[in-house]
Structure formats: C-alpha cells, structure tokens
Motif scaffolding. Structure first.
Motif, PDB file in Angstrom:
ATOM      1  N   ARG A  13     -17.739 -15.584 -25.628  1.00 50.19           N
ATOM      2  CA  ARG A  13     -16.324 -15.928 -25.788  1.00 50.19           C
ATOM      3  C   ARG A  13     -15.420 -14.815 -25.241  1.00 50.19           C
ATOM      4  N   ILE A  14     -15.800 -13.573 -25.463  1.00 49.80           N
ATOM      5  CA  ILE A  14     -15.032 -12.436 -24.950  1.00 49.80           C
ATOM      6  C   ILE A  14     -15.006 -12.477 -23.419  1.00 49.80           C
ATOM      7  N   PHE A  15     -16.150 -12.777 -22.805  1.00 48.74           N
ATOM      8  CA  PHE A  15     -16.231 -12.846 -21.357  1.00 48.74           C
ATOM      9  C   PHE A  15     -15.347 -13.981 -20.809  1.00 48.74           C
ATOM     10  N   VAL A  16     -15.369 -15.127 -21.499  1.00 49.35           N
ATOM     11  CA  VAL A  16     -14.555 -16.267 -21.066  1.00 49.35           C
ATOM     12  C   VAL A  16     -13.077 -15.901 -21.105  1.00 49.35           C
ATOM     13  N   PHE A  17     -12.629 -15.348 -22.230  1.00 49.17           N
ATOM     14  CA  PHE A  17     -11.215 -15.003 -22.342  1.00 49.17           C
ATOM     15  C   PHE A  17     -10.825 -13.898 -21.365  1.00 49.17           C
ATOM     16  N   LEU A  68     -33.442 -18.818 -23.201  1.00 53.22           N
ATOM     17  CA  LEU A  68     -33.304 -18.473 -21.778  1.00 53.22           C
ATOM     18  C   LEU A  68     -32.009 -19.034 -21.190  1.00 53.22           C
ATOM     19  N   LEU A  69     -31.699 -20.270 -21.522  1.00 55.79           N
ATOM     20  CA  LEU A  69     -30.479 -20.888 -21.005  1.00 55.79           C
ATOM     21  C   LEU A  69     -29.230 -20.164 -21.507  1.00 55.79           C
ATOM     22  N   GLU A  70     -29.220 -19.817 -22.787  1.00 56.03           N
ATOM     23  CA  GLU A  70     -28.059 -19.107 -23.330  1.00 56.03           C
ATOM     24  C   GLU A  70     -27.926 -17.718 -22.708  1.00 56.03           C
ATOM     25  N   SER A  71     -29.037 -17.052 -22.485  1.00 60.08           N
ATOM     26  CA  SER A  71     -28.997 -15.727 -21.857  1.00 60.08           C
ATOM     27  C   SER A  71     -28.445 -15.819 -20.434  1.00 60.08           C
ATOM     28  N   LEU A  72     -28.924 -16.795 -19.686  1.00 58.55           N
ATOM     29  CA  LEU A  72     -28.429 -17.002 -18.330  1.00 58.55           C
ATOM     30  C   LEU A  72     -26.936 -17.354 -18.357  1.00 58.55           C
ATOM     31  N   ALA A  73     -26.539 -18.168 -19.323  1.00 61.37           N
ATOM     32  CA  ALA A  73     -25.137 -18.567 -19.429  1.00 61.37           C
ATOM     33  C   ALA A  73     -24.228 -17.367 -19.665  1.00 61.37           C
ATOM     34  N   VAL A  74     -24.639 -16.452 -20.537  1.00 62.45           N
ATOM     35  CA  VAL A  74     -23.809 -15.277 -20.808  1.00 62.45           C
ATOM     36  C   VAL A  74     -23.708 -14.402 -19.557  1.00 62.45           C
ATOM     37  N   LEU A  75     -24.786 -14.321 -18.798  1.00 66.05           N
ATOM     38  CA  LEU A  75     -24.729 -13.587 -17.528  1.00 66.05           C
ATOM     39  C   LEU A  75     -23.698 -14.228 -16.600  1.00 66.05           C
ATOM     40  N   LEU A  76     -23.718 -15.541 -16.471  1.00 65.18           N
ATOM     41  CA  LEU A  76     -22.779 -16.243 -15.601  1.00 65.18           C
ATOM     42  C   LEU A  76     -21.338 -16.097 -16.086  1.00 65.18           C
ATOM     43  N   LEU A  82     -14.611 -18.544 -11.267  1.00 65.33           N
ATOM     44  CA  LEU A  82     -14.196 -19.714 -12.027  1.00 65.33           C
ATOM     45  C   LEU A  82     -15.290 -20.784 -12.039  1.00 65.33           C
ATOM     46  N   GLY A  83     -15.959 -20.978 -10.910  1.00 63.91           N
ATOM     47  CA  GLY A  83     -17.041 -21.961 -10.840  1.00 63.91           C
ATOM     48  C   GLY A  83     -18.188 -21.614 -11.778  1.00 63.91           C
ATOM     49  N   LEU A  84     -18.552 -20.330 -11.809  1.00 63.58           N
ATOM     50  CA  LEU A  84     -19.628 -19.884 -12.703  1.00 63.58           C
ATOM     51  C   LEU A  84     -19.221 -19.993 -14.169  1.00 63.58           C
ATOM     52  N   LEU A  85     -17.925 -19.917 -14.432  1.00 63.71           N
ATOM     53  CA  LEU A  85     -17.433 -20.066 -15.799  1.00 63.71           C
ATOM     54  C   LEU A  85     -17.763 -21.458 -16.327  1.00 63.71           C
ATOM     55  N   PHE A  86     -17.535 -22.474 -15.510  1.00 66.78           N
ATOM     56  CA  PHE A  86     -17.837 -23.846 -15.927  1.00 66.78           C
ATOM     57  C   PHE A  86     -19.345 -24.062 -16.085  1.00 66.78           C
ATOM     58  N   VAL A  87     -20.116 -23.562 -15.138  1.00 68.17           N
ATOM     59  CA  VAL A  87     -21.573 -23.689 -15.220  1.00 68.17           C
ATOM     60  C   VAL A  87     -22.086 -22.928 -16.450  1.00 68.17           C
ATOM     61  N   GLY A  88     -21.536 -21.740 -16.677  1.00 69.26           N
ATOM     62  CA  GLY A  88     -21.954 -20.933 -17.825  1.00 69.26           C
ATOM     63  C   GLY A  88     -21.675 -21.621 -19.148  1.00 69.26           C
ATOM     64  N   ILE A  89     -20.496 -22.218 -19.294  1.00 65.24           N
ATOM     65  CA  ILE A  89     -20.154 -22.925 -20.542  1.00 65.24           C
ATOM     66  C   ILE A  89     -21.068 -24.128 -20.740  1.00 65.24           C
ATOM     67  N   LEU A  90     -21.341 -24.854 -19.673  1.00 68.28           N
ATOM     68  CA  LEU A  90     -22.240 -26.010 -19.767  1.00 68.28           C
ATOM     69  C   LEU A  90     -23.627 -25.559 -20.223  1.00 68.28           C
ATOM     70  N   LEU A  91     -24.168 -24.526 -19.586  1.00 68.65           N
ATOM     71  CA  LEU A  91     -25.495 -24.018 -19.958  1.00 68.65           C
ATOM     72  C   LEU A  91     -25.511 -23.419 -21.358  1.00 68.65           C
ATOM     73  N   LEU A  92     -24.434 -22.710 -21.722  1.00 66.05           N
ATOM     74  CA  LEU A  92     -24.359 -22.098 -23.049  1.00 66.05           C
ATOM     75  C   LEU A  92     -24.449 -23.147 -24.140  1.00 66.05           C
ATOM     76  N   ASN A  93     -23.664 -24.199 -24.028  1.00 61.90           N
ATOM     77  CA  ASN A  93     -23.672 -25.245 -25.056  1.00 61.90           C
ATOM     78  C   ASN A  93     -24.926 -26.101 -25.002  1.00 61.90           C
ATOM     79  N   PHE A  94     -25.449 -26.331 -23.811  1.00 55.41           N
ATOM     80  CA  PHE A  94     -26.706 -27.067 -23.670  1.00 55.41           C
ATOM     81  C   PHE A  94     -27.834 -26.287 -24.352  1.00 55.41           C
ATOM     82  N   GLY A  95     -27.957 -25.000 -24.011  1.00 59.89           N
ATOM     83  CA  GLY A  95     -28.990 -24.156 -24.614  1.00 59.89           C
ATOM     84  C   GLY A  95     -28.803 -23.979 -26.108  1.00 59.89           C
TER      85      GLY A  95
END
Length: 180
Positions: A13-17, A68-76, A82-95
């Motif tokens: 969340r800190i990274f997103v903001f 693994l998915l959540e870890s990758l999401a936080v990296l993204l 901005l594109g990686l932000l959307f992919v990261g949020i999708l992976l974070l919630n999926f994982g």
C-alpha cells in the motif's frame, strides 16, 4: 514465517501511494486500482476452487503459489510504472485470495474444529499488529531517503525466502506423516 511474510508484503500500500502521489489523476487511478484488485480477488477465489477441485493439488502448493504471486506483486508495485501498478494490484489480490483460502483450509486440517476460532483469532490479531508496524517502518525508510525500488527488491527477496521456507516446512511435515 507467515508473520514475517506479512511484514514483507505489507508495504504494498505504501508503494502504491508513493507512485500515485506523483500522478495528477491519482484519485481516479486509485479507484481503478481498487476495481482491478477486486477482479484479482474474484479470479483467485474462483480459480483456486476450480483448479484445486479438478486437479486435487492439496494445500501446500496453492499457499506457495499465493506467496510467490504476492512477492512478485510487491516488487512490481515498487517500480515506477503505471502499467506495472495495475499488474501488481491484480497479482497481489489474486495471490492474497489464493493464500487466504489455502490458509483457512490448512487451519481446518491441522487445528481441531472446537479450537479453530481461537487460533485463527490469535493469528489474525498478530497479523493486525505486524502489518501496521511494517507500513510504518517502510514509510519511515522512504521518508528518510531509501529508494522505493531498492526496498521493493528487498521485500521481494524476503517474500520469496519465506515462501520457500514455508514450502519446505510443509513438505517436510507431510513427508514425516507419510513415513509414520
């Protein structure tokens, strides 16, 4: 291990903001990110239900995949895109959804039903303490000049180490049960 993993994943969340504050339409993008996150959660819940039922994959593999998915999401999320932000949020919630469902199954398998609520409550309370501590720590580090991308790489590594450690722990327990 799970609490340390929660500590590693919490700065998402800190990274997103941090990324949104530099954008002019940050409020609109945040709303879109919430929608993408909801989509990721729905896909994770339905995916784990269908895939686990058809493939009979057990509990430990989805937990490992979710970590693994959540870890990758936080990296993204820690990378300035901005594109990686959307992919990261999708992976974070999926994982996260895969992980939550798998952990509930693991708790039900290990802990007697009459004590399940107590143990789950204690675990949730500890997680509730760990997550804000993590967010405060990472916010403080960012405010003191530590590069967000470097923090994201470090958190990614910590998440992967925890995922592998947890998988080894679960696998060794299953192996001991088979031998007994």
């Amino acid at each position: 291990m799970v609490l340390l993993f929660n500590f590693a994943i919490a700065p998402a969340r800190i990274f997103v903001f941090g990324t949104l504050k530099s954008l002019t339409k940050g409020e609109v993008i945040y709303g879109l990110l919430n929608s993408v996150g909801t989509l990721g959660s729905l896909a994770g819940a339905s995916g784990i239900a269908l895939f686990a039922h058809k493939r009979k994959i057990g509990i430990s593999k989805p937990i490992f995949i979710g970590m693994l998915l959540e870890s990758l999401a936080v990296l993204l999320l820690g990378l300035p895109s901005l594109g990686l932000l959307f992919v990261g949020i999708l992976l974070l919630n999926f994982g996260r959804q895969i992980l939550n469902i798998s952990f509930d199954s693991l708790f039900q398998k290990i802990i007697p039903l009459e004590k399940l609520g107590t143990y789950r409550g204690i675990f949730d309370a500890l997680s509730t303490l760990i997550i804000p501590l993590s967010q405060l720590t990472f916010a403080w580090l960012i405010e003191h000049g530590v590069d967000v991308s470097m923090l994201a790489v470090g958190v990614f590594g910590l998440g992967i180490l925890n995922a592998v450690g947890f998988f080894i722990l679960i696998y060794s327990e299953q192996r001991i049960e088979r031998c007994a």
